[in-house]
Every structure is written in structure tokens, then in C-alpha cells.
Design a protein around this motif. Structure first.
Motif, mmCIF file in Angstrom:
data_model
loop_
_atom_site.group_PDB
_atom_site.id
_atom_site.type_symbol
_atom_site.label_atom_id
_atom_site.label_comp_id
_atom_site.label_asym_id
_atom_site.label_seq_id
_atom_site.Cartn_x
_atom_site.Cartn_y
_atom_site.Cartn_z
ATOM 1 N N CYS A 5 -12.853 -8.946 -32.130
ATOM 2 C CA CYS A 5 -12.550 -7.839 -31.756
ATOM 3 C C CYS A 5 -11.146 -7.543 -30.980
ATOM 4 O O CYS A 5 -11.104 -8.752 -30.703
ATOM 5 N N PRO A 6 -10.220 -6.893 -31.827
ATOM 6 C CA PRO A 6 -8.834 -7.149 -31.161
ATOM 7 C C PRO A 6 -8.756 -6.413 -29.857
ATOM 8 O O PRO A 6 -7.561 -6.647 -28.977
ATOM 9 N N ASP A 7 -9.611 -5.596 -29.153
ATOM 10 C CA ASP A 7 -9.659 -5.750 -27.961
ATOM 11 C C ASP A 7 -9.921 -5.645 -27.216
ATOM 12 O O ASP A 7 -9.642 -5.944 -25.827
ATOM 13 N N CYS A 8 -11.522 -6.719 -27.091
ATOM 14 C CA CYS A 8 -11.701 -7.272 -26.085
ATOM 15 C C CYS A 8 -12.178 -8.869 -26.114
ATOM 16 O O CYS A 8 -12.378 -9.493 -25.682
ATOM 17 N N ASP A 9 -11.699 -9.368 -27.660
ATOM 18 C CA ASP A 9 -11.221 -10.992 -27.787
ATOM 19 C C ASP A 9 -12.583 -11.166 -28.036
ATOM 20 O O ASP A 9 -12.393 -12.790 -27.227
ATOM 21 N N VAL A 10 -14.019 -10.484 -28.817
ATOM 22 C CA VAL A 10 -15.629 -11.250 -28.599
ATOM 23 C C VAL A 10 -15.478 -11.432 -29.875
ATOM 24 O O VAL A 10 -15.220 -10.614 -30.337
ATOM 25 N N SER A 11 -16.505 -12.093 -29.701
ATOM 26 C CA SER A 11 -17.118 -12.368 -31.614
ATOM 27 C C SER A 11 -17.350 -10.805 -32.096
ATOM 28 O O SER A 11 -18.325 -10.648 -31.137
ATOM 29 N N MET A 48 -18.435 -4.359 -39.334
ATOM 30 C CA MET A 48 -18.637 -5.501 -38.313
ATOM 31 C C MET A 48 -18.031 -4.575 -37.184
ATOM 32 O O MET A 48 -17.623 -3.757 -36.929
ATOM 33 N N LEU A 49 -19.176 -4.792 -36.322
ATOM 34 C CA LEU A 49 -19.330 -4.678 -34.695
ATOM 35 C C LEU A 49 -19.110 -5.308 -33.307
ATOM 36 O O LEU A 49 -19.874 -6.381 -33.573
ATOM 37 N N CYS A 50 -18.273 -4.555 -32.623
ATOM 38 C CA CYS A 50 -17.951 -5.649 -31.334
ATOM 39 C C CYS A 50 -18.788 -4.854 -30.604
ATOM 40 O O CYS A 50 -19.692 -4.018 -29.743
ATOM 41 N N PRO A 51 -19.914 -6.338 -29.682
ATOM 42 C CA PRO A 51 -20.793 -5.801 -29.071
ATOM 43 C C PRO A 51 -20.582 -5.217 -27.875
ATOM 44 O O PRO A 51 -21.020 -4.800 -27.193
ATOM 45 N N ASP A 52 -19.535 -5.117 -27.159
ATOM 46 C CA ASP A 52 -18.885 -5.195 -26.075
ATOM 47 C C ASP A 52 -18.023 -3.489 -25.907
ATOM 48 O O ASP A 52 -18.624 -2.521 -25.509
ATOM 49 N N CYS A 53 -16.782 -2.689 -26.557
ATOM 50 C CA CYS A 53 -17.187 -1.950 -27.086
ATOM 51 C C CYS A 53 -17.477 -0.861 -27.973
ATOM 52 O O CYS A 53 -16.804 0.220 -28.218
#
Length: 62
Positions: A5-11, A48-53
Motif C-alpha cells: 500500500c502506498p499509504d500504509c506500507d503494508v502488503s 488488491m485491498l489494503c487491510p489497514d486503510c
């Protein structure tokens, strides 16, 4: 390897979506509704989905 994720830096994680052709281009639907129209004509698209944001990005199989 999954994109980050470009915002959260998580997979990011893959999510299910449906792709349909409606005459105006390719429409990509998620289980929750229309997420956007992509004019990729013939390409396969992975969501693809960021699980954080909750950011969703589409990646074309090029």
C-alpha cells in the motif's frame, strides 16, 4: 510478491471482483458494488485491498 500500500506500507491482499463488458468499456465490480470503469479491453485485472486503510487498486496483467 504482493504489492504494498502506498499509504500504509503494508502488503495488500487480493479481493474478489467481477468484470463485465457493458458496451462502453470494461466495468469492474466488487461484491459491494461498482468500483470503477477500466478501459483495458482484453486485459485481466486483479483487485488488491489494503487491510489497514481500505485502499483498493487494480493491476492489469500485462
Amino acid at each position: 510478491m504482493a504489492p504494498r500500500c502506498p499509504d500504509c506500507d503494508v502488503s495488500m491482499e487480493g479481493v474478489n471482483h467481477e468484470t463485465t463488458y457493458n458496451g462502453d468499456g470494461i466495468r469492474v465490480d466488487s461484491g459491494g458494488g461498482i468500483l470503477g470503469a477500466l478501459d483495458l479491453k482484453g486485459s485481466y485485472v486483479d483487485a488488491m485491498l489494503c487491510p489497514d486503510c481500505g485502499l483498493v487498486r487494480f493491476y492489469a496483467d500485462v
